[in-house]
Motif scaffolding. Structure first.
Motif, short mmCIF file in Angstrom:
data_model
loop_
_atom_site.label_atom_id
_atom_site.label_comp_id
_atom_site.label_asym_id
_atom_site.label_seq_id
_atom_site.Cartn_x
_atom_site.Cartn_y
_atom_site.Cartn_z
N ALA A 23 51.01 -12.62 2.47
CA ALA A 23 51.18 -13.66 3.43
C ALA A 23 51.20 -14.83 2.28
O ALA A 23 51.89 -15.96 2.50
N GLU A 24 50.29 -14.90 1.30
CA GLU A 24 50.09 -16.17 0.45
C GLU A 24 51.51 -16.02 -0.32
O GLU A 24 52.02 -17.32 -0.60
N GLN A 25 51.99 -15.02 -0.78
CA GLN A 25 53.20 -15.05 -1.48
C GLN A 25 54.30 -15.60 -0.61
O GLN A 25 55.35 -16.21 -1.27
N ALA A 26 54.67 -15.31 0.59
CA ALA A 26 55.52 -15.54 1.42
C ALA A 26 55.26 -17.16 1.61
O ALA A 26 56.48 -17.90 1.90
N GLU A 27 54.27 -17.63 1.82
CA GLU A 27 54.16 -18.96 1.95
C GLU A 27 54.66 -19.87 0.60
O GLU A 27 55.24 -21.01 0.83
N ALA A 28 54.24 -19.20 -0.49
CA ALA A 28 54.79 -20.03 -1.69
C ALA A 28 56.34 -19.93 -1.89
O ALA A 28 56.79 -21.02 -2.15
N ILE A 29 56.93 -18.94 -1.34
CA ILE A 29 58.37 -18.67 -1.51
C ILE A 29 58.78 -19.72 -0.28
O ILE A 29 59.93 -20.47 -0.91
N GLN A 30 58.30 -19.79 0.65
CA GLN A 30 58.80 -20.70 1.62
C GLN A 30 58.85 -22.30 1.11
O GLN A 30 59.88 -23.05 1.37
N LYS A 31 57.62 -22.53 0.49
CA LYS A 31 57.48 -23.79 -0.11
C LYS A 31 58.57 -24.11 -1.15
O LYS A 31 59.00 -25.23 -1.22
N TRP A 32 58.79 -23.20 -2.07
CA TRP A 32 59.83 -23.40 -3.12
C TRP A 32 61.03 -23.63 -2.30
O TRP A 32 62.01 -24.28 -2.77
N LEU A 33 61.46 -22.88 -1.32
CA LEU A 33 62.84 -22.99 -0.62
C LEU A 33 63.07 -24.56 -0.11
O LEU A 33 64.15 -25.03 -0.07
N ASN A 34 62.09 -25.16 0.13
CA ASN A 34 61.90 -26.37 1.14
C ASN A 34 62.23 -27.45 -0.05
O ASN A 34 62.78 -28.53 0.45
N VAL A 35 62.14 -27.35 -1.29
CA VAL A 35 61.95 -28.46 -2.33
C VAL A 35 63.38 -28.30 -3.14
O VAL A 35 63.42 -27.23 -3.66
N CYS A 36 63.84 -29.30 -3.03
CA CYS A 36 65.18 -29.30 -4.03
C CYS A 36 64.69 -29.43 -5.50
O CYS A 36 63.70 -30.57 -5.76
N SER A 37 65.15 -28.78 -6.39
CA SER A 37 64.77 -29.14 -7.78
C SER A 37 65.27 -30.18 -8.50
O SER A 37 64.54 -30.75 -9.43
N PHE A 38 66.15 -30.72 -8.09
CA PHE A 38 66.77 -31.86 -8.66
C PHE A 38 66.05 -33.29 -8.21
O PHE A 38 65.68 -34.13 -9.16
N CYS A 39 65.78 -33.31 -6.84
CA CYS A 39 65.18 -34.71 -6.42
C CYS A 39 63.76 -34.50 -5.93
O CYS A 39 63.13 -35.52 -5.58
N ASN A 40 63.12 -33.27 -5.98
CA ASN A 40 61.91 -33.13 -5.42
C ASN A 40 61.72 -33.44 -4.09
O ASN A 40 60.74 -33.72 -3.54
N ARG A 41 63.03 -33.37 -3.14
CA ARG A 41 63.06 -33.56 -1.85
C ARG A 41 63.20 -32.42 -1.16
O ARG A 41 63.74 -31.50 -1.45
N PRO A 42 62.96 -32.23 0.04
CA PRO A 42 63.10 -31.00 0.84
C PRO A 42 64.53 -31.04 1.06
O PRO A 42 65.47 -31.89 1.15
N LEU A 43 64.95 -29.78 1.40
CA LEU A 43 66.34 -29.35 1.37
C LEU A 43 66.68 -29.30 2.70
O LEU A 43 65.78 -29.02 3.68
N GLU A 44 67.72 -29.75 3.27
CA GLU A 44 68.21 -29.72 4.56
C GLU A 44 68.88 -28.56 4.85
O GLU A 44 69.57 -27.99 3.81
#
Length: 397
Positions: free
Chosen positions: A376-397
């Motif tokens: 559960a903790e790992q899945a939450e970390a993966i979801q947070k990583w998916l949501n953030v753009c590496s270039f602009c540090n903003r949520p991905l759409e």
């Protein structure tokens, strides 16, 4: 490419049934291969011939002793299929000519009767087949009796079906069962985690097709986790499965080069392929956020100077373009050709076993996390990583 090549596509099976004792097994396998050996059709007009041949040289198909197909605890042979085919355009042209000749010989007729057309078609086709050389195709088989794993060098569904039928026909009482993700998971886990795997099993029974279909989460979650590990962790693992490599030996595993995703859309299934070296996987992450799943990915595994690369097919865990280190043998003029072929075979099997051991170690590491309390903790970390753009540090759409 055959199984002795440095790059080969393979799938794995478990041999099921009442397997004879080792010495009896040697005699049994040799006898059955001989009874179902390949029969050449070069001099005839037969359309197809299917049977077993030697792995070292598929032009040889006599199995007069266990030495022809056995090396220590391995059985090795090749499924050979020779097939003649006549292009439809060629058949049509010759058939039209035959019909014209028939009408010329029968001036009272304005068209060829239906039954005569069929007879002419069969005669023309047989004539063309007799003038056509068969095209050979070979698919290698290595059966490791120690592990019970059989490796087959084709991923074509039709060829795999042909192999399964031929194996069952040849070895009465035995059959091969796909070594799919759930079966592979059972093989790498201890009793504690096997019980947790059974709880997570979404299939209602033991039917292998249902086990594959209902447990596709195994491949999808595994490759999603691997992608996260590649971008956020060290990608360092240790050997935790038995085999050639020592326990706790370190190695590196990561995804790169190519990722294939699949999902449903307004116009049906949508497939996205992302190719080339990846820095951030932003395109892949965006697709994952849009409910697509990874179905294929290129996996690299490195230990010491050895580098393995394969395209993992997530649904069945087939290894496409499985590239392993090159076989390195010192040339010795005193060694005859047979001994050299044997040395190449054992070196190649050693390299393939190392690659499988590395893969199983990564898979087991994932499974213990996926089935344990920390997922559960790992899945939450993966979801947070998916949501953030590496270039602009903003949520991905």
């Amino acid at each position: 490419m055959g199984i002795l090549a440095n790059t080969v596509s393979v799938c794995h099976f478990k041999v099921q049934g009442e397997i004879p004792q080792q010495q009896d097994l040697h005699d049994f396998v040799t006898k059955q291969l001989a009874a179902n050996r390949f029969n050449p059709i070069d001099q005839g007009s037969e359309e197809i011939s299917v049977g077993w041949a030697h792995l070292d040289d598929p032009r040889v198909y006599d199995f007069d002793s266990p030495a022809a197909c056995c090396r220590e605890h391995y059985f090795m042979f090749t499924l050979r299929r020779d097939k003649r085919s006549v292009p439809s355009a060629v058949l049509k042209a010759h058939l039209e000519r035959a019909q014209e000749e028939f009408l010329a010989e029968n001036p009272g007729m304005t068209k060829v009767p239906k039954q005569k057309r069929e007879d002419l078609k069969e005669a023309v086709r047989a004539m063309l087949l007799s003038q056509t050389l068969p095209t050979p195709a070979t698919y290698d088989v290595v059966w490791d009796t120690k592990s019970g794993i059989l490796t087959f060098s084709s991923l074509s569904p039709k060829v795999i079906e042909l192999f399964e039928e031929q194996f069952k026909k040849t070895f009465e009482g035995l059959r091969v069962s796909a070594f799919h993700p759930y079966a592979r998971a059972e093989s790498v886990l201890d009793d504690q985690y096997k019980a947790l795997l059974q709880q997570a099993n979404k299939a209602g029974g033991d039917n292998y097709l249902e086990l594959i279909k209902e447990n596709q989460w195994l491949g999808a979650d595994f490759m999603l986790w691997l992608m996260y590990q590649t971008m956020n962790e060290s990608s360092e693992y240790t050997v935790n499965q038995p085999g050639v490599l020592l326990a706790k030996e370190g190695f590196v595993a990561y995804l790169d080069d190519r990722v294939v995703l699949l999902g449903s859309g307004e116009n049906g299934a949508q497939k996205i392929t992302v190719a080339g070296p990846q820095d951030h996987f932003n395109e892949v992450r965006s697709a994952l956020l849009n409910k697509k799943q990874i179905t294929e990915a290129t996996l690299h595994m490195e230990t010491g100077d050895d580098h393995y690369k394969l395209t993992l097919k997530g649904e069945l865990f087939h290894f496409a373009s499985f590239k392993s280190p090159a076989v390195k043998l010192e040339k010795d003029s005193t060694v005859d050709e047979a001994m050299e072929r044997e040395a190449v075979f054992f070196e190649r099997m050693l390299l393939l076993e190392k690659g499988n051991q590395l893969f199983d170690s990564v898979f087991a590491t994932f499974l213990e996390l996926r089935l344990g309390n920390q997922w559960a903790e790992q899945a939450e970390a993966i979801q947070k990583w998916l949501n953030v753009c590496s270039f602009c540090n903003r949520p991905l759409e």
